[in-house]
Design a protein around this motif. Structure first.
Motif, short mmCIF file in Angstrom:
data_model
loop_
_atom_site.label_atom_id
_atom_site.label_comp_id
_atom_site.label_asym_id
_atom_site.label_seq_id
_atom_site.Cartn_x
_atom_site.Cartn_y
_atom_site.Cartn_z
N LEU A 1 53.97 -64.55 -18.20
CA LEU A 1 52.75 -65.64 -17.52
C LEU A 1 51.66 -65.46 -18.28
O LEU A 1 50.97 -66.27 -18.50
CB LEU A 1 52.71 -65.32 -15.84
N GLU A 2 50.96 -63.95 -18.40
CA GLU A 2 49.81 -63.89 -18.91
C GLU A 2 49.72 -64.63 -20.48
O GLU A 2 48.96 -65.08 -20.65
CB GLU A 2 49.36 -62.66 -19.02
N ARG A 3 50.89 -64.42 -20.89
CA ARG A 3 50.80 -65.02 -22.44
C ARG A 3 50.86 -66.68 -22.28
O ARG A 3 50.16 -67.23 -23.07
CB ARG A 3 52.36 -64.77 -23.04
N GLU A 4 51.63 -67.17 -21.47
CA GLU A 4 51.58 -68.64 -21.24
C GLU A 4 50.24 -69.02 -20.83
O GLU A 4 49.79 -70.09 -21.26
CB GLU A 4 52.74 -68.87 -20.36
N ARG A 5 49.63 -68.27 -19.96
CA ARG A 5 48.34 -68.62 -19.43
C ARG A 5 47.07 -68.70 -20.62
O ARG A 5 46.34 -69.67 -20.61
CB ARG A 5 47.82 -67.77 -18.38
N GLU A 6 47.28 -67.61 -21.37
CA GLU A 6 46.37 -67.69 -22.61
C GLU A 6 46.63 -68.78 -23.49
O GLU A 6 45.55 -69.22 -23.94
CB GLU A 6 46.65 -66.16 -23.11
N ALA A 7 47.88 -69.11 -23.46
CA ALA A 7 47.98 -70.35 -24.38
C ALA A 7 47.74 -71.78 -23.84
O ALA A 7 48.09 -72.68 -24.43
CB ALA A 7 49.36 -70.17 -24.83
N GLY A 8 47.27 -71.77 -22.60
CA GLY A 8 46.79 -72.90 -22.22
C GLY A 8 47.59 -73.37 -20.89
O GLY A 8 47.46 -74.50 -20.23
N GLY A 9 48.75 -72.74 -20.51
CA GLY A 9 49.67 -73.24 -19.40
C GLY A 9 49.15 -73.28 -18.18
O GLY A 9 48.32 -72.17 -17.71
N GLU A 10 49.18 -74.29 -17.47
CA GLU A 10 48.67 -74.43 -16.12
C GLU A 10 49.92 -73.80 -15.06
O GLU A 10 51.12 -74.13 -15.16
CB GLU A 10 48.79 -75.69 -15.72
#
Ligand code: GDP
Ligand code: IMO
Ligand code: MG
Length: 470
Positions: free
Chosen positions: A211-220
């Motif tokens: 989740l942290e990786r996805e969030r850093e890549a702009g994931g909502e």
């Protein structure tokens, strides 16, 4: 942006529909607690989906994650996935390796303990899905996690330790004969296979890191709470609760994203415009009752043991009103099919929920269900032997003695809800708006959305949390 959706009452507030609505703006939808005790409904046009484990956002094709705070029955999970695939969906689902596994002995023990508690009226009326016993094993450090299913040797070792204890508990403490659900060889073979399938489908993840990786890549990210605040193991009316934390703090602990991340986002409390409860435990604003669930209630005696009804006629009126609301709102359990208990909206409960989860907005559902009633009541505060309470007391026994102090509102007519949604909030009947605004003022949380029907398009959005900047 991170948005957390939390049930503010006793579950079944319509969280699935709200999650579905706002999944439009999300990339990933995360369940952070509970298991297949949840039943979340998504209505997409003619299609209705009743989801127990698969996050509601997957109906719109969003990635679904079951966080470490969940308890997962692999059999339910895989059959729910298969059923959704048969209906033409292709859910992209990931399961935390740290999530705990529900085994058949957990389900058996759930039923055994509920029956044992009945005499003392301590049974919660659980869904029988093994939720409590699985969280017990997690806390007792003898649980088996999803990651353990991937390694047959570890799985075998864990089962060899725990199953004899469970068998002894069932047989020696509760005096119940055990069968296949407690058979180590059988469990090992079945659960090894579930592990193989999870591996083949590449479904397991280190959820927090993912989740942290996805969030850093702009994931909502959208967190989908299950159950509700008064079923929370800490903040609910113990012991008539579930065994996890539906309140917003659970989103952090149960996903691996820190409280800073969750807290910087928005938290929406989902509210049913009245109350429903499935299971036992007190409910001060209850109308009528449901045998086997309402404490001390027997249908033939009507509402006999409640001292707030003046006479038989009042009790009858309450029963009729309860039936009307139950039928209009389709108040039958999504998981168990049990009729739900119904009652008036309870503001002390909402104040408690708003504090425990720091709600930034309310999504108030079922405004259409109350339409056409002559008048609608709201419990403003409780009277407890002369003491005025604005929120839920910590002791359940005290809560059960609270008398609601009501404010009465004029009812609102049925409306062309499609037109209301098209035209927006201002098109709601005036009395409905007065009711909603009163609730929002009392709870000190603005209204983010209003539900006027079960469908995806039947929610009036006043303030989309995903439009707030990080
Ligand atoms: P959840 O567990 O919180 O997701 O809620 P459930 O799905 O168990 O129960 C809510 C029920 O009410 C479902 O049948 C929904 O389709 C329905 N529902 C949700 N919002 C509304 C609404 O605003 N009006 C009406 N009439 N039904 C609604
Ligand atoms: P959703 O997510 C309503 C209730 C059960 C019982 C108590 C404990 O659909 O809102 P459990 O099986 O969790 O040990 O049961 O909690 N309960 C729910 N009630 N909605 C739910 O989920 C519920 N999940 C559990 O009826 O009283
Ligand atoms: Mg439900």
């Amino acid at each position: 942006m991170v948005v957390t959706i939390v049930g503010s009452q006793l579950g079944d507030e319509g969280k699935g529909g709200i999650v579905d609505r706002w999944s439009e703006s999300a990339d990933i939808v995360v369940r952070y607690q509970g298991g297949d005790n949840a039943g979340h409904t998504v209505v997409d046009g003619e299609d209705t989906y009743k989801l127990s484990l698969v996050p509601s956002g997957t109906v719109r094709g969003r990635v679904g994650v079951l966080g470490n705070g969940c308890v997962v029955n692999p059999e339910t999970l895989l059959s729910e996935l298969d059923a959704l695939r048969e209906r033409g969906l292709d859910p992209d689902l990931k399961v935390a390796r740290r999530a705990h596994v529900i085994f058949p002995y957990h389900c058996a023990l759930d039923g055994i303990e509920e029956r044992a508690k009945e005499d003392k009226e301590l049974d919660a009326g659980t869904t029988g899905r093994g939720i409590g016993p699985t969280y017990e094993d997690k806390a007792g450090r003898r649980g088996i996690r999803i990651g353990d299913l991937l390694d047959p040797e570890v799985l075998r070792g864990r089962l060899e330790y725990v199953v004899p204890q469970k068998r002894a508990l069932a047989e020696s403490v509760f005096g119940v004969e055990t069968g296949e659900s407690f058979d180590i060889d059988r469990l090992y073979e079945d659960y090894k296979q579930y592990g193989e399938r999870l591996r083949e489908e590449d479904m397991t993840v280190n959820a927090g890191a993912y989740l942290e990786r996805e969030r850093e890549a702009g994931g909502e990210i959208l967190f989908e709470g299950a159950q509700g605040t008064v079923l929370d193991i800490d903040h609910g009316n113990y012991p008539f609760v579930t065994s996890s934390n539906p309140t917003a703090g659970g989103a952090s602990v149960g996903s691996g994203l820190g409280p800073g991340v969750v807290g910087q986002g928005e938290t929406i409390g989902v509210v049913k415009a009245y109350l429903s409860r499935v299971g036992t435990g007190p409910l001060p604003t209850e109308l009528g009752g449901v045998e086997g669930q309402t404490p001390g209630y027997e249908a033939s005696e009507g509402n006999a043991d409640r001292d707030d009804t003046d006479d038989g006629e009042d009790a009858e009126r309450e029963e009729a009103l309860a039936t009307e609301i139950r039928e209009a709102g389709g108040e039958y359990g999504t998981v168990t099919g049990r009729p739900r208990r119904v009652g008036w909206l309870d503001l002390p409960m909402l104040r408690h929920a708003a504090r425990a989860s720091s709600f930034s907005g309310l999504a108030i559902n079922h405004v259409d269900t109350l339409a056409a009633l002559d008048s609608v009541r709201v419990c403003e505060r409780y009277d407890l032997a002369g003491e005025s309470l604005a929120t839920i007391p910590a002791r359940t026994e005290r809560w059960s003695r609270c008398e609601p102090v009501y404010r009465e509102f004029d009812g609102w007519p049925d409306a062309d809800w499609e037109r209301v949604v098209e035209e927006g909030y201002g098109a709601l009947p005036e009395n409905a708006r007065a009711y909603l605004e009163y609730v929002s003022d009392e709870v000190k949380v603005p209204i983010a959305a209003v539900g006027v029907g079960p469908g995806r398009e039947q929610t009036i959005v006043l303030d989309d949390p995903f439009e707030h900047s990080d």
